[in-house]
Write an enzyme that holds these catalytic residues in place. Structure first.
Site, PDB file in Angstrom:
ATOM      1  N   TYR A  52       0.815  -1.213   0.000  1.00 54.74           N
ATOM      2  CA  TYR A  52       0.000   0.000   0.000  1.00 54.74           C
ATOM      3  C   TYR A  52       0.851   1.266   0.000  1.00 54.74           C
ATOM      4  O   TYR A  52       0.376   2.332  -0.392  1.00 54.74           O
ATOM      5  CB  TYR A  52      -0.945   0.022   1.212  1.00 54.74           C
ATOM      6  CG  TYR A  52      -1.865  -1.169   1.310  1.00 54.74           C
ATOM      7  CD1 TYR A  52      -2.217  -1.901   0.169  1.00 54.74           C
ATOM      8  CD2 TYR A  52      -2.376  -1.588   2.532  1.00 54.74           C
ATOM      9  CE1 TYR A  52      -3.051  -3.001   0.261  1.00 54.74           C
ATOM     10  CE2 TYR A  52      -3.223  -2.684   2.624  1.00 54.74           C
ATOM     11  CZ  TYR A  52      -3.549  -3.389   1.494  1.00 54.74           C
ATOM     12  OH  TYR A  52      -4.379  -4.472   1.588  1.00 54.74           O
ATOM     13  N   HIS A  88       1.719 -12.118   2.356  1.00 55.64           N
ATOM     14  CA  HIS A  88       0.635 -11.504   1.590  1.00 55.64           C
ATOM     15  C   HIS A  88       0.090 -12.427   0.500  1.00 55.64           C
ATOM     16  O   HIS A  88      -1.121 -12.595   0.361  1.00 55.64           O
ATOM     17  CB  HIS A  88       1.136 -10.198   0.959  1.00 55.64           C
ATOM     18  CG  HIS A  88       0.045  -9.244   0.617  1.00 55.64           C
ATOM     19  ND1 HIS A  88       0.208  -7.879   0.631  1.00 55.64           N
ATOM     20  CD2 HIS A  88      -1.237  -9.435   0.232  1.00 55.64           C
ATOM     21  CE1 HIS A  88      -0.925  -7.284   0.295  1.00 55.64           C
ATOM     22  NE2 HIS A  88      -1.809  -8.225   0.037  1.00 55.64           N
ATOM     23  N   SER A 138     -12.338  -7.665   1.596  1.00 53.19           N
ATOM     24  CA  SER A 138     -13.302  -7.402   0.517  1.00 53.19           C
ATOM     25  C   SER A 138     -14.696  -7.889   0.888  1.00 53.19           C
ATOM     26  O   SER A 138     -15.392  -8.515   0.074  1.00 53.19           O
ATOM     27  CB  SER A 138     -12.845  -8.043  -0.801  1.00 53.19           C
ATOM     28  OG  SER A 138     -11.577  -7.571  -1.179  1.00 53.19           O
ATOM     29  N   SER A 145     -12.724   2.282   4.844  1.00 51.91           N
ATOM     30  CA  SER A 145     -13.537   3.464   4.568  1.00 51.91           C
ATOM     31  C   SER A 145     -12.798   4.696   5.038  1.00 51.91           C
ATOM     32  O   SER A 145     -12.113   4.674   6.061  1.00 51.91           O
ATOM     33  CB  SER A 145     -14.898   3.366   5.265  1.00 51.91           C
ATOM     34  OG  SER A 145     -15.667   4.529   4.992  1.00 51.91           O
TER      35      SER A 145
END
Length: 328
Positions: free
Chosen positions: A46, A122, A225, A280
């Site tokens: 990220y 990951h 997700s 979010s």
């Protein structure tokens, strides 16, 4: 807030975390801490560890949480109002034994903490090493735009992950995006068994057999997700898929409980003991997501949501390069 217990250490973790994604920033993390989040899920891919760490440091400086709680070496992971927990993931270019500890220390430095509560592999994919001084995050592609695989076996990577536990750089270690056969293989040689498996999981991809295997093995499951296609819109994916948030089945259950569709999708997982990591940047949704365990779905409602499964996977490395078809 409900918790899940980790098998080896007996530590307990909140069943709802905040995923710190590429679009997250210091304000997102700071606001989430204010709202009550205490467990954050990040990844080297990220490229925002420094910014996220700034949000943590701001919250500490204002007394929302204590630095000694953050840095205390042996605290319980039980969700509470003062402690912070951090999950991080090992990217594909750092699978070799010589690189695991080095990149972990670098990531800890970016976050500004001494250890990770949970450190995951990951993807079960090894790519050629990219020096962080050359490019960070390294992403999937080399300088020439191609994918460069590397022959590093999972046994080597897992051994290096275990070294992180021994060195006190990670309290717990686990896997992400792995299927049953690879989990069973790791268990054959693991000194420290995987404590957590993090996978894509939502009603369009329920992965019931994999969830049951983890339950049998005592491996906690974390779903990413949780909102299905909605989770990928910012990446330009999932636009042509029917939204779970707007699905009639989800909507009718939400209306029956007076909850949002997002809360229903999260509860579908958490009520079955599966942790979730919704993302979010909206404060209202951050607060609403935290309340996803304030009600219970009926067995028939859970079954109707599970019946939406169409084995629809959105995060598949095979879409990048067919040699990375780890879910084949």
């Amino acid at each position: 807030m409900a918790t899940v217990a980790l098998k080896r250490t007996g530590q307990k973790a909140s069943i709802l975390h905040l995923q710190v994604t590429k679009s997250s920033c210091a304000d997102t993390v700071y606001n989430a801490i204010q709202a009550g989040y205490r467990l954050f899920d990040g990844a080297g891919d990220y490229g925002n560890e420094k910014e996220a760490g700034e949000g943590v440091r701001r919250a500490i400086s204002e007394g929302i949480v204590k630095r000694e709680d953050l840095c205390k070496p042996n605290y319980s992971l039980l969700y509470c109002t003062r402690m912070l927990r951090m999950t991080q993931q090992l990217w594909n270019t750092f699978h070799a034994k010589d690189h695991v500890t080095k990149i972990t220390k670098m990531q800890l430095g970016l976050w500004g903490i001494d250890y990770f509560d949970l450190f995951l592999v990951h993807f079960p994919i090894a790519l050629q090493y990219v020096d962080p001084s050359h490019r960070y995050p390294p992403e999937w592609f080399g300088d020439n735009g191609a994918v460069h695989l590397q022959n590093t076996p999972m046994s080597e990577t897992w051994g290096a992950m275990e070294d992180l536990v021994t060195a006190g750089l990670a309290k717990n270690i686990g896997l992400s995006n792995c299927q049953g056969s690879l989990i069973l293989d790791v268990l054959r040689y693991a000194k420290y068994e995987p404590q957590v498996l993090q996978v894509e999981l939502h009603p369009y991809l329920s992965q019931e057999a994999l969830v049951q295997l983890c339950k049998t093995l005592g491996i906690a499951v974390t779903a990413y997700s949780s909102f299905g296609p909605q989770s990928y819109l910012e990446l330009g994916m999932g636009k042509d898929s029917a939204s779970l948030l707007e699905h009639d089945v989800v909507g009718s259950i939400a209306s029956a409980h007076g909850k949002t569709p997002a809360q229903i999708l999260l509860r579908w997982a958490t009520q079955r003991g599966i942790a979730v990591i919704p993302k979010s940047n909206n404060h209202g949704r951050l607060v609403a997501n935290l309340q996803c365990d304030s009600f219970n779905l009926t067995d028939s409602e859970i079954a109707s949501l599970s019946a939406l499964n169409i084995n629809y996977r959105l995060n598949d490395p095979a879409d990048i390069d067919p040699r990375m078809a780890i879910f084949a």
